[in-house]
Design a protein around this motif. Structure first.
Motif, PDB file in Angstrom:
ATOM      1  N   ARG A 195       2.822  -4.629 -12.486  1.00  0.00           N
ATOM      2  CA  ARG A 195       3.585  -4.065 -11.302  1.00  0.00           C
ATOM      3  C   ARG A 195       5.094  -4.310 -11.214  1.00  0.00           C
ATOM      4  O   ARG A 195       6.098  -3.774 -10.921  1.00  0.00           O
ATOM      5  CB  ARG A 195       3.014  -4.170 -10.106  1.00  0.00           C
ATOM      6  CG  ARG A 195       3.579  -3.416  -8.918  1.00  0.00           C
ATOM      7  CD  ARG A 195       3.098  -4.046  -7.633  1.00  0.00           C
ATOM      8  NE  ARG A 195       3.633  -3.252  -6.432  1.00  0.00           N
ATOM      9  CZ  ARG A 195       3.389  -3.744  -5.074  1.00  0.00           C
ATOM     10  NH1 ARG A 195       2.571  -4.518  -4.888  1.00  0.00           N
ATOM     11  NH2 ARG A 195       4.106  -3.210  -4.210  1.00  0.00           N
TER      12      ARG A 195
ATOM     13  N   TRP B 160       3.009   4.378 -11.796  1.00  0.00           N
ATOM     14  CA  TRP B 160       1.888   3.678 -11.511  1.00  0.00           C
ATOM     15  C   TRP B 160       0.837   4.246 -12.312  1.00  0.00           C
ATOM     16  O   TRP B 160       0.052   3.698 -12.443  1.00  0.00           O
ATOM     17  CB  TRP B 160       1.341   3.365 -10.147  1.00  0.00           C
ATOM     18  CG  TRP B 160       2.378   2.410  -9.167  1.00  0.00           C
ATOM     19  CD1 TRP B 160       3.236   1.661  -9.930  1.00  0.00           C
ATOM     20  CD2 TRP B 160       2.347   2.450  -7.930  1.00  0.00           C
ATOM     21  NE1 TRP B 160       3.580   0.855  -8.657  1.00  0.00           N
ATOM     22  CE2 TRP B 160       3.047   1.353  -7.486  1.00  0.00           C
ATOM     23  CE3 TRP B 160       1.701   3.112  -6.755  1.00  0.00           C
ATOM     24  CZ2 TRP B 160       3.422   0.920  -6.397  1.00  0.00           C
ATOM     25  CZ3 TRP B 160       1.769   2.656  -5.608  1.00  0.00           C
ATOM     26  CH2 TRP B 160       2.769   1.601  -5.191  1.00  0.00           C
TER      27      TRP B 160
ATOM     28  N   GLY C 258      -1.103   6.533  -4.774  1.00  0.00           N
ATOM     29  CA  GLY C 258       0.135   5.919  -4.467  1.00  0.00           C
ATOM     30  C   GLY C 258       1.331   6.693  -4.085  1.00  0.00           C
ATOM     31  O   GLY C 258       1.998   5.975  -3.338  1.00  0.00           O
TER      32      GLY C 258
ATOM     33  N   TRP D 135       0.483   1.210  -2.288  1.00  0.00           N
ATOM     34  CA  TRP D 135      -0.098   0.391  -2.992  1.00  0.00           C
ATOM     35  C   TRP D 135      -1.483  -0.025  -2.733  1.00  0.00           C
ATOM     36  O   TRP D 135      -2.378   0.006  -3.199  1.00  0.00           O
ATOM     37  CB  TRP D 135       0.662  -0.913  -3.210  1.00  0.00           C
ATOM     38  CG  TRP D 135       0.022  -2.108  -4.153  1.00  0.00           C
ATOM     39  CD1 TRP D 135      -0.894  -3.222  -3.876  1.00  0.00           C
ATOM     40  CD2 TRP D 135      -0.137  -1.828  -5.531  1.00  0.00           C
ATOM     41  NE1 TRP D 135      -1.197  -3.760  -4.793  1.00  0.00           N
ATOM     42  CE2 TRP D 135      -0.890  -3.170  -6.006  1.00  0.00           C
ATOM     43  CE3 TRP D 135       0.642  -1.362  -6.507  1.00  0.00           C
ATOM     44  CZ2 TRP D 135      -0.943  -3.551  -7.176  1.00  0.00           C
ATOM     45  CZ3 TRP D 135       0.367  -1.454  -7.860  1.00  0.00           C
ATOM     46  CH2 TRP D 135      -0.266  -2.790  -8.100  1.00  0.00           C
TER      47      TRP D 135
END
Length: 750
Positions: A365, A374, A468, A473
């Motif tokens: 991340r 992501w 997301g 998250w």
């Protein structure tokens, strides 16, 4: 001759209890047991030259210690006349009553002796402990378990607070970057704190179970109802045999895994390099994605190796201690030892797997901080599942072939060629047989289920990566949070088998293991509901796997998908138990078919196996249809997560079987009393069923995971090709697709 006996004590040493049924004289030849101060059998005539000091006692054990009025007699004069004992429990005063022993007296000897003989009462064979002056010899109570649990909870709470504080700033920064989404809708709590705390708690709890097992010394102590598990005398000759057998099994398992993992190391290096090159080339020479994917692969493979190796070490370490515990009266000690050995494997694997997976996510991340990126983060993480599955192939296939070859070879040379019993010490192949149980059914099965867990999690993360964008998250890592809360549930339910509803008789063994499956599944319902309401927003969007639609989902839909998978796994486990347990009709009918020969037995067994697959297949079909209808392919992946949500308990009862099997083999090879082998065989009978349940979980979860992975593959291809490929799904009527579908169905039989 009853449940009474003698407590023989040498001056300055602990007394040792000898049940009367082992003390009765066999004519004038010899005592049927060696004296505790010698290693040889001594005849009464030889002992008559060394008179013993004995006591004539008729006592109530709830009173003070017995008086010491001493008279001198010879051993040949000791004649048990009546040794009736009934240990009863009174709800008002909880007192135990005892009978008496009459001794035929002789003239006192003028020569003093350091030996004293006291007749004492003991508890019943069900393992109830005497009261009164023997209270000091009782095993420690349940306070130690409460203390351990309290310590673990305090440590977990502290870790959760530290992690939550550490992630607070990062969470606020993420909220600032995603200001277009309301904070209350996607980040009401930090999933990072829950996940990391659960992972550490699982590993700490595994360590606590190992420490409890390590308190059991490898000492043959015989039958002793009045001594605790970690105290008592030691039969040195038998102890030496136990240690020798234990070391042989340990060295064999260590040698096999060392040779297997050496090959795995080369495979990891070579295949990791291939993954790095292919991923970098396929992404336009994006070396960061290639490196992250290769690192994920190496990390998943190493985690699988470490989990399998630790499971093997603990299983071998616990096998001989289960045998020693089986020498005690009652069933609680030996069952708890084997059960805790499985718990070490289950909680260590789940905790370590979740910890390494989530740490990788947090590390990646840093390079992909934006929610739009992501999808690449989750794509890089798919190497983690591939690494776990690769090692599972070596462990399950390689270890399984070795296990069956050693088992069949030992039976052929022992039972068929020489006509000797199974696990006879004269058959050296029995060591290889016991080694195979550890490397195949423990290390192999652990790697197999770890691979399924890693693949299911990675598939769910890829399919839900678009969450997301609208949920943040915490919503994206919801599949990992489900596995994390499963550790809490499995830990609480483990107390049911070891402390709340303990095993007191043979019939309780299967019931205790079945309660573990049922209780964890039921408690997962409120746990998953809490996780979905906490980590998922009120509404979140998800791109459909097929077509251009955007699906709007709610937390209850994700919760129902997980619950469907959990109860689907429970039903498959119970159906597997029904068709493999000796307590039910199918196995008894199969045993009865042996009366007419091997042919009818084989035909009936194969037919029974085919029949047993009907209900599990229907259950899988219902779970797939229901979860897809609720949340598309993301729902199928969540159902696979729910299938393995109580993985810690599933691995616990799965490893329990090989531990009990090895304990029975050690008891036979060490030539212990027949009752020890009978007890371990009863535990192993339930263990065979639990092993089948573990295989049912592995196969059922693999079916869901394979479908989820296929959906993740289609999702990723559509994203890479800008919806030019697989926009309308995969057409099975195309000749190429259908042809290779047939080839794929053939591979398991190749």
């Amino acid at each position: 001759a009853g449940s009474g006996g003698l407590l023989l004590r040498k001056a300055g040493r602990r007394p040792r209890f000898w049940p009367t049924r082992l003390i009765g004289l066999r004519g004038e030849e010899a005592w049927p047991f060696p004296f505790p101060w010698t290693d040889e059998f001594v005849s009464p005539s030889a002992c008559s030259r060394e008179p013993l000091r004995t006591e004539i006692i008729s006592l109530d054990l709830s009173a003070a210690p017995p008086p010491r009025s001493v008279r001198s007699v010879s051993p040949s004069a000791i004649l048990p006349v009546a040794t009736m004992m009934e240990a009863t429990s009174d709800a008002a005063d909880d007192r135990a009553t005892a009978g008496s022993m009459a001794l035929r007296r002789k003239r006192p000897s003028t020569r003093p002796s350091s030996m004293e003989t006291q007749a004492v009462a003991t508890e019943t064979e069900e393992g109830q402990q005497s009261k009164g002056w023997l209270r000091s010899r009782r095993r420690p109570g349940k306070q130690k378990y409460a203390l351990i649990l309290a310590t673990v909870l305090v440590v977990s709470t502290t870790i959760m607070g530290v992690v939550l504080r550490a992630t607070e700033n990062d969470t606020l920064n993420l909220n600032a970057r995603m200001s277009d989404v309301k904070q209350s809708e996607f980040n009401r709590s930090s999933a990072t704190a829950i996940i990391i705390t659960a992972a550490i708690l699982g590993m700490v709890w595994a360590l606590a179970q190992f420490l409890l097992i390590s308190r059991i010394p490898v000492k043959s102590e015989g039958i002793s109802d009045s001594t605790g598990l970690v105290t008592g005398s030691n039969d040195e000759a038998t102890t030496r045999r136990l240690t020798e057998i234990y070391n042989a099994i340990y060295e064999g398992a260590e040698s096999f895994l060392r040779a297997e993992y050496r090959i795995c190391a080369w495979f990891i290096c070579v295949f990791g390099a291939i993954i790095f090159i292919l991923v970098a080339w396929g992404t336009g020479w994006d070396f960061a994605r290639g490196l992250f994917t290769a690192l994920s692969f190496v990390l998943g493979a190493c985690t699988s190796i470490l989990s399998g190796y630790l499971g093997m070490k603990v299983a071998v370490y616990s096998n001989v201690r289960t045998t020693v515990s089986a020498q005690k009266s009652g069933w609680t000690l030996c069952f708890n030892t084997a059960f805790r050995a499985g718990a070490v494997m289950g909680f260590a694997l789940c905790g370590l797997g979740i910890f390494m997976l989530y740490i990788s996510l947090l590390a990646f991340r840093i390079h992909y901080p934006q929610a739009e990126d992501w999808i690449y983060l989750t794509e890089c993480l798919t190497g983690y599942g591939l690494g776990g599955s690769s090692i599972a192939m070596f462990g399950r296939v390689g270890g399984g072939i070795y296990t069956k070859a050693a088992d069949v070879g030992a039976d052929l040379v022992g039972k068929v060629v020489h006509g000797i019993p199974e696990d006879d010490p004269r058959n050296p192949a029995t060591i290889a047989d016991n080694v195979g149980d550890n490397v195949g059914d423990v290390a192999g099965m652990g790697s197999d289920l770890f691979g399924s867990f890693a693949e299911a999690t990675c598939a769910a993360l890829v399919l839900g990566s678009s969450i997301g964008l609208s949920g943040g998250w915490d919503a994206m890592v919801f599949p990992v949070a489900v596995s994390a809360v499963g550790i809490f549930v499995c830990l609480l339910c483990s107390f049911i088998a070891t402390d709340i509803s303990t095993v007191k008789k043979e019939a309780d063994v299967e019931k205790a293991l079945k309660i573990q499956l049922i209780s964890t599944t039921i408690l997962m319902v409120p746990a998953v509901y809490f996780a979905s309401e906490t980590f998922l927003p009120g509404e979140f969007e998800l791109r459909a796997t097929v077509g251009l639609d955007v699906i709007t989902l709610h937390p209850w839909q994700a919760c129902m998908c997980v619950i469907m998978g959990a109860f689907g796994g429970l039903i498959i486990g119970l159906i597997t138990e029904y068709y493999t347990s000796h307590s039910y009709k199918p196995v008894r009918e199969l045993a009865d078919s042996c009366k007419t020969g091997a042919a009818t037995n084989m035909i009936y067994g194969i037919a029974l196996g085919y029949k047993s697959a009907i209900i599990p297949v229907l259950v899988l079909a219902v779970v797939v249809y229901g979860s897809f209808a609720l949340a598309d392919m993301y729902g199928v992946s969540l159902a696979a997560i729910g299938f393995l949500s109580n993985l810690a308990t599933g691995l616990t009862i799965d490893v329990y079987g090989p531990v009990c099997d090895n304990a029975g083999g050690i008891a036979e090879m060490a030539e212990l009393e027949p009752y020890v082998r009978e007890k371990t065989d009863a535990l192993d009978a339930a263990g065979n069923t639990t092993a089948a349940i573990g295989k049912g979980f592995a196969i059922g979860s693999a079916a869901l995971v394979s479908l989820a992975l296929f959906g993740a593959f289609v999702t990723r291809i559509r994203h890479s090709s800008a919806d030019e490929l697989f926009q309308d799904g995969v057409n099975m009527l195309e000749p190429v697709t259908f042809s290779f579908l047939i080839v794929g169905g053939m591979i398991p039989f190749a």
